[in-house]
Design a protein around this motif. Structure first.
Motif, PDB file in Angstrom:
ATOM      1  N   SER A 168     -79.989   4.043  19.416  1.00  0.00           N
ATOM      2  CA  SER A 168     -81.309   4.376  18.675  1.00  0.00           C
ATOM      3  C   SER A 168     -82.452   3.367  18.791  1.00  0.00           C
ATOM      4  N   GLY A 169     -83.576   3.573  18.298  1.00  0.00           N
ATOM      5  CA  GLY A 169     -84.791   2.483  18.286  1.00  0.00           C
ATOM      6  C   GLY A 169     -84.190   1.281  17.467  1.00  0.00           C
ATOM      7  N   LEU A 170     -83.731   1.448  16.376  1.00  0.00           N
ATOM      8  CA  LEU A 170     -83.473   0.364  15.686  1.00  0.00           C
ATOM      9  C   LEU A 170     -82.198  -0.336  16.209  1.00  0.00           C
ATOM     10  N   THR A 171     -81.136   0.393  16.467  1.00  0.00           N
ATOM     11  CA  THR A 171     -80.151  -0.377  17.084  1.00  0.00           C
ATOM     12  C   THR A 171     -80.432  -1.176  18.337  1.00  0.00           C
ATOM     13  N   SER A 172     -80.956  -0.657  19.148  1.00  0.00           N
ATOM     14  CA  SER A 172     -81.622  -1.173  20.523  1.00  0.00           C
ATOM     15  C   SER A 172     -82.281  -2.376  20.041  1.00  0.00           C
ATOM     16  N   THR A 173     -83.263  -2.413  19.124  1.00  0.00           N
ATOM     17  CA  THR A 173     -84.074  -3.637  18.908  1.00  0.00           C
ATOM     18  C   THR A 173     -83.243  -4.316  18.080  1.00  0.00           C
ATOM     19  N   LEU A 174     -82.380  -4.440  17.230  1.00  0.00           N
ATOM     20  CA  LEU A 174     -81.538  -5.046  16.462  1.00  0.00           C
ATOM     21  C   LEU A 174     -80.438  -5.995  17.611  1.00  0.00           C
ATOM     22  N   LEU A 175     -79.900  -4.990  18.529  1.00  0.00           N
ATOM     23  CA  LEU A 175     -79.288  -5.839  19.572  1.00  0.00           C
ATOM     24  C   LEU A 175     -80.045  -6.917  20.559  1.00  0.00           C
ATOM     25  N   PHE A 176     -81.349  -6.461  20.951  1.00  0.00           N
ATOM     26  CA  PHE A 176     -82.141  -7.184  21.552  1.00  0.00           C
ATOM     27  C   PHE A 176     -82.472  -8.461  20.872  1.00  0.00           C
ATOM     28  N   ILE A 177     -82.631  -8.355  19.648  1.00  0.00           N
ATOM     29  CA  ILE A 177     -83.120  -9.557  18.969  1.00  0.00           C
ATOM     30  C   ILE A 177     -82.104 -10.547  18.776  1.00  0.00           C
ATOM     31  N   ALA A 178     -80.815  -9.934  18.553  1.00  0.00           N
ATOM     32  CA  ALA A 178     -79.434 -10.370  18.293  1.00  0.00           C
ATOM     33  C   ALA A 178     -79.216 -11.311  19.494  1.00  0.00           C
ATOM     34  N   ASP A 179     -79.313 -10.695  20.734  1.00  0.00           N
ATOM     35  CA  ASP A 179     -79.132 -11.321  22.006  1.00  0.00           C
ATOM     36  C   ASP A 179     -80.037 -12.518  22.144  1.00  0.00           C
ATOM     37  N   LEU A 180     -81.331 -12.388  21.928  1.00  0.00           N
ATOM     38  CA  LEU A 180     -82.617 -13.455  21.923  1.00  0.00           C
ATOM     39  C   LEU A 180     -81.844 -14.614  21.033  1.00  0.00           C
ATOM     40  N   ARG A 181     -81.473 -14.256  19.773  1.00  0.00           N
ATOM     41  CA  ARG A 181     -81.158 -15.322  18.868  1.00  0.00           C
ATOM     42  C   ARG A 181     -79.937 -16.115  19.427  1.00  0.00           C
ATOM     43  N   LEU A 182     -78.757 -15.397  19.828  1.00  0.00           N
ATOM     44  CA  LEU A 182     -77.756 -15.946  20.307  1.00  0.00           C
ATOM     45  C   LEU A 182     -78.054 -16.911  21.709  1.00  0.00           C
ATOM     46  N   THR A 183     -78.895 -16.471  22.263  1.00  0.00           N
ATOM     47  CA  THR A 183     -79.151 -17.184  23.541  1.00  0.00           C
ATOM     48  C   THR A 183     -79.892 -18.397  23.169  1.00  0.00           C
ATOM     49  N   PHE A 184     -80.832 -18.250  22.397  1.00  0.00           N
ATOM     50  CA  PHE A 184     -81.735 -19.333  21.736  1.00  0.00           C
ATOM     51  C   PHE A 184     -80.888 -20.397  21.278  1.00  0.00           C
ATOM     52  N   GLU A 185     -79.899 -20.101  20.459  1.00  0.00           N
ATOM     53  CA  GLU A 185     -79.367 -21.152  19.834  1.00  0.00           C
ATOM     54  C   GLU A 185     -78.372 -21.859  20.911  1.00  0.00           C
ATOM     55  N   ALA A 186     -77.639 -21.052  21.780  1.00  0.00           N
ATOM     56  CA  ALA A 186     -76.605 -21.606  22.624  1.00  0.00           C
ATOM     57  C   ALA A 186     -77.362 -22.452  23.753  1.00  0.00           C
ATOM     58  N   VAL A 187     -78.536 -21.960  24.197  1.00  0.00           N
ATOM     59  CA  VAL A 187     -79.208 -22.429  25.670  1.00  0.00           C
ATOM     60  C   VAL A 187     -80.588 -23.173  25.207  1.00  0.00           C
ATOM     61  N   ALA A 188     -81.371 -22.374  24.597  1.00  0.00           N
ATOM     62  CA  ALA A 188     -82.563 -22.998  24.260  1.00  0.00           C
ATOM     63  C   ALA A 188     -82.846 -24.252  23.437  1.00  0.00           C
ATOM     64  N   LEU A 189     -82.459 -23.989  22.315  1.00  0.00           N
ATOM     65  CA  LEU A 189     -82.431 -24.878  21.199  1.00  0.00           C
ATOM     66  C   LEU A 189     -81.943 -26.213  21.563  1.00  0.00           C
ATOM     67  N   PRO A 190     -80.529 -26.311  22.135  1.00  0.00           N
ATOM     68  CA  PRO A 190     -80.168 -27.743  22.655  1.00  0.00           C
ATOM     69  C   PRO A 190     -81.120 -28.340  23.428  1.00  0.00           C
ATOM     70  N   ALA A 191     -81.501 -27.576  24.463  1.00  0.00           N
ATOM     71  CA  ALA A 191     -82.705 -28.035  25.504  1.00  0.00           C
ATOM     72  C   ALA A 191     -83.855 -28.651  24.824  1.00  0.00           C
ATOM     73  N   LEU A 192     -84.204 -27.920  23.888  1.00  0.00           N
ATOM     74  CA  LEU A 192     -85.729 -28.159  23.263  1.00  0.00           C
ATOM     75  C   LEU A 192     -85.484 -29.633  22.355  1.00  0.00           C
ATOM     76  N   GLN A 193     -84.199 -29.536  21.777  1.00  0.00           N
ATOM     77  CA  GLN A 193     -83.982 -30.747  20.780  1.00  0.00           C
ATOM     78  C   GLN A 193     -83.630 -31.867  21.771  1.00  0.00           C
ATOM     79  N   ALA A 194     -83.573 -31.724  22.833  1.00  0.00           N
ATOM     80  CA  ALA A 194     -83.248 -32.758  24.079  1.00  0.00           C
ATOM     81  C   ALA A 194     -84.576 -33.156  24.734  1.00  0.00           C
ATOM     82  N   GLY A 195     -85.582 -32.632  24.396  1.00  0.00           N
ATOM     83  CA  GLY A 195     -86.807 -33.032  24.839  1.00  0.00           C
ATOM     84  C   GLY A 195     -87.241 -32.105  26.029  1.00  0.00           C
ATOM     85  N   GLU A 196     -86.234 -31.034  26.452  1.00  0.00           N
ATOM     86  CA  GLU A 196     -86.781 -30.384  27.611  1.00  0.00           C
ATOM     87  C   GLU A 196     -87.670 -29.272  27.748  1.00  0.00           C
TER      88      GLU A 196
END
Length: 219
Positions: free
Chosen positions: A69-97
């Motif tokens: 549904s519109g809600l479940t698709s949005t929740l999944l995309f945001i969940a993917d964004l958050r999981l990827t951010f925490e696993a990939v982007a955030l460590p890189a940003l904290q390292a000054g990248e």
């Protein structure tokens, strides 16, 4: 629309730089991301929308089967964004990248609103992200976007061209010669309207993308 920022972005700032590329499908985000990586005097960590190794395949399969549904698709995309951010982007940003995102919270915000997700819920589930240091908005116009779609037609999918919305709103148009193109054009037009409204309130950079990126690195 208010001149104040729309999204709260309560996430903490980091030593690194967060650069976001936004725009509808076929607007040139991938190409711009490559240009930034090539021009940057420092290494760039590129991150794609809906790219979490475990969640993305599940979302893709459910999308293929038109089971979201519109809600479940949005929740999944945001969940993917958050999981990827925490696993990939955030460590890189904290390292000054330098981290360059191909689609960020704004895509989830716009697509969620189009699919009827309450605005307050969207604010709550996206607030944990940090505000980008630079958001580059690509808007080559519908003629260019449509031409690129006609030349490739790859990776659109049911949700990607907005068929979940188009088919419900325009049931009398489903016997058109190219309903996929009609849906894509309508869906992109609706997104562009909302992106353009966000551009001023959220401080999107519309032109001179590469130079704006290089200027950011010089600060």
């Amino acid at each position: 629309m208010s001149s104040e920022p729309i999204l709260p972005f309560t996430g903490q700032s980091t030593p690194g730089l967060l650069v976001v590329l936004e725009g509808v499908s076929r607007s040139g985000k991938t190409t711009l991301g490559q240009q930034l990586a090539e021009k940057s005097p420092r290494p760039v960590r590129r991150v794609k929308w809906n790219s979490h190794a475990e969640l993305a395949p599940v979302t893709a399969e459910l999308t293929r089967r038109s089971e979201l549904s519109g809600l479940t698709s949005t929740l999944l995309f945001i969940a993917d964004l958050r999981l990827t951010f925490e696993a990939v982007a955030l460590p890189a940003l904290q390292a000054g990248e330098i981290v360059v995102y191909d689609r960020y919270v704004y895509s989830g915000w716009i697509r969620g609103l189009l699919r009827g997700v309450p605005e307050e819920l969207l604010r709550q589930i996206t607030a944990v992200f940090p505000r980008p240091d630079l958001t580059l908005f690509l808007d080559p116009g519908m003629e260019t976007i449509t031409d690129r779609f006609l030349r490739t037609r790859k990776g659109g999918g049911w949700f990607g061209v907005g068929r979940d919305l188009y088919d419900r709103r325009f049931p009398d148009r489903l016997d058109a010669d190219d309903v996929e193109l009609d849906a894509f054009t309508w869906f992109c037009g609706e997104q562009l309207r909302m992106y353009r409204e966000l551009a001023d309130t959220e401080g999107f950079v519309r032109e001179d993308h590469v130079q704006s990126f290089l200027d950011l690195l010089d600060r």
